[in-house]
Design an enzyme around this catalytic site. Sequence first.
Site, PDB file in Angstrom:
ATOM      1  N   ASN A 194      35.145  -3.400  43.319  1.00  0.00           N
ATOM      2  CA  ASN A 194      34.476  -4.472  42.578  1.00  0.00           C
ATOM      3  C   ASN A 194      35.359  -4.886  41.415  1.00  0.00           C
ATOM      4  OD1 ASN A 194      32.730  -6.031  40.923  1.00  0.00           O
ATOM      5  ND2 ASN A 194      30.965  -5.005  41.806  1.00  0.00           N
ATOM      6  N   CYS A 199      30.455  -7.965  43.762  1.00  0.00           N
ATOM      7  CA  CYS A 199      29.732  -7.234  44.810  1.00  0.00           C
ATOM      8  C   CYS A 199      29.086  -8.204  45.798  1.00  0.00           C
ATOM      9  CB  CYS A 199      28.692  -6.299  44.214  1.00  0.00           C
ATOM     10  SG  CYS A 199      27.433  -7.119  43.262  1.00  0.00           S
ATOM     11  N   HIS A 446      22.596  -6.738  41.673  1.00  0.00           N
ATOM     12  CA  HIS A 446      23.656  -6.116  42.454  1.00  0.00           C
ATOM     13  C   HIS A 446      23.431  -6.419  43.925  1.00  0.00           C
ATOM     14  CE1 HIS A 446      26.760  -3.334  43.505  1.00  0.00           C
ATOM     15  NE2 HIS A 446      25.944  -2.500  44.111  1.00  0.00           N
ATOM     16  N   ASP A 463      28.297  -0.364  49.813  1.00  0.00           N
ATOM     17  CA  ASP A 463      27.976  -0.628  48.415  1.00  0.00           C
ATOM     18  C   ASP A 463      29.259  -0.555  47.605  1.00  0.00           C
ATOM     19  OD1 ASP A 463      26.954  -0.869  45.901  1.00  0.00           O
ATOM     20  OD2 ASP A 463      25.504   0.760  46.062  1.00  0.00           O
TER      21      ASP A 463
END
Length: 1110
Positions: A194, A199, A446, A463
């Site tokens: 990131n 993201c 997020h 993630d």
Amino acid sequence: MTMISQGDEDMLVPPADVNGPEPMRDEEQGDGATTAESQPVDDLFGKFTWRIENLSKVNLRKFYSEAFTVGGCKWRILLFPKGNNSDCLSIYLDVADAPSLTYGWTRYAQFSLAVVNQYNSKLSVRKETLHHFNAKENDWGFTSFMPLREVYDGNKGFYVNDTLILEAGVNVGKSMDYWTYDSKKETGFVGLKNQGATCYMNSLLQTLYHIPYFRKSVYDMPTMENDVPSNSIPLALQSLFYKIQFSDTSVSTKDLTKSFGWDTFDSFMQHDVQELNRVLCEKLEDKMKGTAVEGTIQLLFEGHHMNYIECINVDYKSTRKESFYDLQLDVKGCKDVYESFDKYVEVEKLEGDNKYHAEQYGLQDARKGVLFIDFPPVLQLQLKRFEYDFTRDTMVKINDRYEFPLQLDLDRENGKYLSPDADRSVRNLYTLHSVLVHSGGVHGGHYYAFIRPTLSEQWYKFDDERVTKEKPKNALDEQYGGEEELPLTNPGLNNATYKLTKYSNAYMLVYIRDSDKDKIVRNVGEKDIAEHLQMRLKKEQEEKERKRKEKAEAHLYTIIKVAQDQDIERQIGKEIFFDLVDYDKVQSFRVQKQTTFIQFKEEIAQQLGIPAKLQRYWFWAKRQNQTFRPNRPLTEAEERLAVGFLKEASIKSSNAELKLFLEVLPEQESVGVFSPYEKAKDDVLLFFKLYDPEKEELRYIGRTFVKASGKPIDVLDKLNEMAGFGPAEEIQLYEEIKFDPTVMCEPIDKRLTFKESQLEDGDIICFQKALTQENSHNFRYPHVPSFLNYINNRQVVHFRRLEKPRDDEFTMELSKQQLYDDVTEKVAQRVGVDDPLKIRLTAHNTYTQQPKSQPLKYRGAERLSDMLVHYNQYSDILYFEVLDIPLPELQGLKTLKVSFHNQKTEEVAVHNIRLPKQSTIGDVIHELMKKVELSKPKAELRILETFYHKIYKVFPSNEKIENINDQYWTLRAEEISDEEEQLGPQDRLIHVYHFTCDPNQNQMIQNFGEPFFLVIKDDETLACVKDRIKNKLDVPDDEFSKWKFASVSLGRADYLADEDVVASRFQRKETYGAWEHYLGLEHADNTPKKYHQTSNQSRHNFEKAVKIYN
């Protein structure tokens, strides 16, 4: 401050002043009273409310809530009431017992932090993230939670009666070793790094990568041999996909974002994943044109639907075919995907005032709708989780429960979604491939993705850098949204349930058609990648591996950086002006630590062709005045040592490099005075720079040894020779002493000895031709000190118009010491403004990369250097505005935006009223009456304060305007009605508002439209009041008959019958809070759903569309 991005808000582990995050310690909490309410839900869930009273009396930079327990762990909220080195409120979740935990402890938690709106809880600001807490990062949260100006604006409802209310919701997850977890080893896949707020992009890129047909097409895009990834989208995407496929660790996306033409500002601005998907696909579609993979985007993602209008009473039908790459499905009011599709193809009747004008037939009753001609092999469904709420004049996130199936049958109910022209032989049965999730609220959050790369039973969560195996429930049921009821264990609460809103929910779904699965979900290996591309990408990987190996073996080597005369000559006057050399730009050598320095000299002799006996090396030393100079030569004993030991012995920091100056000795004098190891005790090594005031040029001309007992006058001939001057040229000498924070460069008395002038090894002497007082005026910087001061203070400033905060308007070289008036005068000249006082400047926020919220006041900063500093960080950006009046005059004025409703024309106009700050509301009314048309000559005006369709205040005419806030509240001017002017002692003046009840929000009342006052008589029934309202609002009978009337108090509606006496429900005198007690008119909101810029939006609006520039 080190930024670590877990989510897309600028979440920072707060720097605890100097030494990183601080452990909990007993601190004075000031005079503020705090109360807390802890609601443990079970072992893993909990909610904590922190009520901070008398906040203004808290004089601490930061302070903590009391501890609360969730998941067997102690937590607390850490608050920076005035911001953590930012102009935003800073809030973090902290591990309360971190100092007492055992070595190597970790805690994993998903949590939300909120500032509660005490007027309307729906307006509370809530942000959610997750973090793996440990000894190094025992607190985590949001440095820029929300602007301080919004928090402490008493009208906004966050800070009320000197009280602030914070909430924390904590969900403690199963802990895993965050630092040693290996995504590739555990799952076979790697994540994406990131960059700060990317993201949303990472989740989309992982989804596209795991569509193998798409990946193969990217590999097949032609690229040129001289292409650079940072300038070529195809090559950057190829490189990224190759690294995802063959790397063992997480991959950077910087080359890709650079190829988009993005800068750091873009990487720290969160965008919409749906919009990025469209823009990226359009850009790739364009890049694929004329290549072997042309049409890939259409082949994978393009479907078609038919818009139709069909007349009911005549034989007429209009159709139009349109293509789509994704479908936007409603979430609100729909329980699942099928209901959204039902709504998508729902037939609308065009009748009454909305009849359709058919060619040849005129206005006709008709049916309007959409049917699908074909669906694409890869179906992308964008769920409308965000929408604009017109009743609240703001964007909201829809967290309602919304289900989606593992298998999606779009041929259901005999193909109800298909048009008559659809090919019924194609079976539209789809299998879920990806679920992109948004976790958080409308203010930020997020993104991550659940993907089944091969459509097997196993789901994976991507993630950012972490990839984990997940159960189907986590990818499906847990992403439906809605609320979760959790039993409370607190005694005395009657075992009530606590509803926890799920802020994490599906945002985008990707389905793959079963009949196309084998073609799309295929194996893509190295054989599918062009050989030249493989070679190029492998070379990149090998270089990366080489650097990684170097880093891993760094403890075995010493980096020796060697500066020579030619390095100093190359840099001075071009790259640097002060000291002697920038060591980042000299030759460096990676030497094994056990190598002796004598062996190193032999290596240098081979590489540089300088015999070892002619090499004399000098240590450098950092002096107390922060300059860096050669200090002394290495001794013979030191040269016999291993370089690793030499480095440790010479420099305190074991991580530092060994920096040396190489003096090359003259061949004929390689012995005697010029011994490789020793110099005469009386010898002093000095370095010389020459300044030319005509050319404004400073350059290095060499070095020499002098005797400490000698005088400068003894070496003047030598200096003239080095400078190329005649032997009789008179020169002026200066010692360059220091330059930070100010320049110190002082004349040298030629009559004193070098020792008396305190000159020692490594000192620098700057000299120039002597100038007379007369010819000094011919030069901008006649002497060395003035030139060095100019160099030290010069600053190239990027000026940007405030309304275009990302684009440089022009750049200008200025001095940091220039005064405010000098800067504004320069700007005024550049933009062609006669009066510099009409220039208003705004400083740059180095954290948000945006203008600061407040402009600089007239002479509010003394010098340019003061304008460019932001919390000890310097910027080179300033924003400017051109005002219509001088700034000092403007600062003495207050400008109010007042909307006026014209009773004659029924039009609403906004007027800007600018008056001295000490003016009153009466003055505003007087000024307004000059601009508006009244219904009668002697009509009186009043000004109201409205917010979210309620009247909160009627301003008295003597109220000062200085503290009135029209940026958030709406100021409305209106005529006072005749009946109000004739208000009797038994009459009541009540608030009347329009409202609807939202069935999806427990019949929650939502106000809309324009609120107003109404006079009611003491014994007047609702039937009479209704007649007057109908006439006042001019509502047609058929529509008015559907309206309901209620007495509404604090959000609860008590519906009235026609015979009810309205006055009995209201107090005779208006009291504080009267806006929550009103006569409510319940009916459908028929106001046009059209977005407009409102006065309560912030001064700067930086919501920008996603753009790929290259």
